[in-house]
Design an enzyme around this catalytic site. Sequence first.
Site, PDB file in Angstrom:
ATOM      1  CG  ASP A  87     -12.328  -6.497  86.139  1.00  0.00           C
ATOM      2  OD1 ASP A  87     -12.674  -5.334  85.863  1.00  0.00           O
ATOM      3  OD2 ASP A  87     -13.073  -7.278  86.772  1.00  0.00           O
ATOM      4  CE  LYS A 103      -3.827  -0.119  96.492  1.00  0.00           C
ATOM      5  NZ  LYS A 103      -4.843   0.663  95.790  1.00  0.00           N
ATOM      6  CG  ASN A 149      -8.552   3.998  88.556  1.00  0.00           C
ATOM      7  OD1 ASN A 149      -7.700   4.736  89.028  1.00  0.00           O
ATOM      8  ND2 ASN A 149      -9.415   3.330  89.312  1.00  0.00           N
TER       9      ASN A 149
HETATM   10  P1  ITT Z   1     -10.721   0.645  84.630  1.00  0.00           P
HETATM   11  O1  ITT Z   1     -10.872   1.847  83.752  1.00  0.00           O
HETATM   12  O2  ITT Z   1      -9.321   0.102  84.604  1.00  0.00           O
HETATM   13  O3  ITT Z   1     -11.761  -0.429  84.385  1.00  0.00           O
HETATM   14  P2  ITT Z   1     -11.971   0.814  87.268  1.00  0.00           P
HETATM   15  O4  ITT Z   1     -11.842   1.867  88.341  1.00  0.00           O
HETATM   16  O5  ITT Z   1     -13.339   0.583  86.707  1.00  0.00           O
HETATM   17  O6  ITT Z   1     -10.908   1.192  86.132  1.00  0.00           O
HETATM   18  P3  ITT Z   1     -11.842  -2.004  88.136  1.00  0.00           P
HETATM   19  O7  ITT Z   1     -13.021  -2.325  87.298  1.00  0.00           O
HETATM   20  O8  ITT Z   1     -10.646  -2.880  88.016  1.00  0.00           O
HETATM   21  O9  ITT Z   1     -11.338  -0.499  87.858  1.00  0.00           O
HETATM   22  O10 ITT Z   1     -12.185  -1.943  89.674  1.00  0.00           O
HETATM   23  C1  ITT Z   1     -13.476  -1.998  90.160  1.00  0.00           C
HETATM   24  C2  ITT Z   1     -13.618  -1.222  91.428  1.00  0.00           C
HETATM   25  O11 ITT Z   1     -13.007  -1.954  92.490  1.00  0.00           O
HETATM   26  C3  ITT Z   1     -12.959   0.145  91.420  1.00  0.00           C
HETATM   27  O12 ITT Z   1     -13.818   1.118  90.909  1.00  0.00           O
HETATM   28  C4  ITT Z   1     -12.690   0.349  92.919  1.00  0.00           C
HETATM   29  O13 ITT Z   1     -13.827   0.873  93.549  1.00  0.00           O
HETATM   30  C5  ITT Z   1     -12.424  -1.073  93.405  1.00  0.00           C
HETATM   31  N1  ITT Z   1     -10.981  -1.320  93.450  1.00  0.00           N
HETATM   32  C6  ITT Z   1     -10.234  -2.047  92.597  1.00  0.00           C
HETATM   33  N2  ITT Z   1      -8.937  -2.046  92.942  1.00  0.00           N
HETATM   34  C7  ITT Z   1      -8.861  -1.268  94.032  1.00  0.00           C
HETATM   35  C8  ITT Z   1      -7.805  -0.838  94.855  1.00  0.00           C
HETATM   36  O14 ITT Z   1      -6.549  -1.166  94.619  1.00  0.00           O
HETATM   37  N3  ITT Z   1      -8.100  -0.052  95.881  1.00  0.00           N
HETATM   38  C9  ITT Z   1      -9.360   0.319  96.159  1.00  0.00           C
HETATM   39  N4  ITT Z   1     -10.410  -0.029  95.437  1.00  0.00           N
HETATM   40  C10 ITT Z   1     -10.170  -0.814  94.372  1.00  0.00           C
END
Ligand code: ITT
Length: 212
Positions: free
Chosen positions: A83, A183, A27
């Site tokens: 996570d 943020k 991400n």
């Molecule tokens: P990784 O490759 O790092 O796993 P990811 O996008 O899957 O990236 P996470 O599993 O940590 O990341 O996050 C799960 C979801 O939660 C992510 O897809 C977002 O939709 C939401 N999320 C997490 N942090 C956020 C943030 O700071 N702002 C908005 N949405 C967030």
Amino acid sequence: MSPRDDGRKEAGGTFPLGRLIFFVTNNIHKFNEARMVLSKFNIATAMLRMKPPEIQDDNIENIAKTCALRASEETGLPVIVEDAGLFIDALRGFPGPYSSYVYRTIGKEGILKLLEGCGDRRAEFKSAVAFSSPNCEVKVFKGSVRGMISRTIRGESGFGFDPIFEPEGFSGRTFGELSVEEKNMVSHRSRALSKFAEWYRSLRHGSNRQSF
Ligand code: ITT
């Protein structure tokens, strides 16, 4: 085999301990936020795009820990894995650890629909940052930010649920309406990463010195 022939030992020997970290993520938004936070502590961040199999668990700390362990075992490098999830009070913490799946399926619109007619909009973003390195015990750092789920989708910045989350202290603006710098002033991620950074940079000065 001499230590110099061993890729891991060589990497460890020349590694700028406490100054460089590999962030395992796919991400780019998460990476950019993290790079900015860690640079304030003079820690350089490299993005490591790999996807260690993510376990199913109700606890984001366990998910981050397991992924970090696997990634450092596979690469021989000091890594962090984060996570994160959105925990909504009226939904008893849903989607929480399932945020990624819920975002991909029902999305922001689906969350607003689930909360239609619901007066209790309180929610929390939580983050768990796990550090792992060969010869070192896994460590986890946590951060969170409370706020409200908005009634409409607002803002183009950020990613994921940012346009429906109004953090405390920003007069009802959503994360989607804030710059990355704003943020990072309050976010779950920057809070967890700052705790990690405080600890990690202390490795530079020897009191916590470990062999990587
Ligand atoms: P990784 O490759 O790092 O796993 P990811 O996008 O899957 O990236 P996470 O599993 O940590 O990341 O996050 C799960 C979801 O939660 C992510 O897809 C977002 O939709 C939401 N999320 C997490 N942090 C956020 C943030 O700071 N702002 C908005 N949405 C967030």
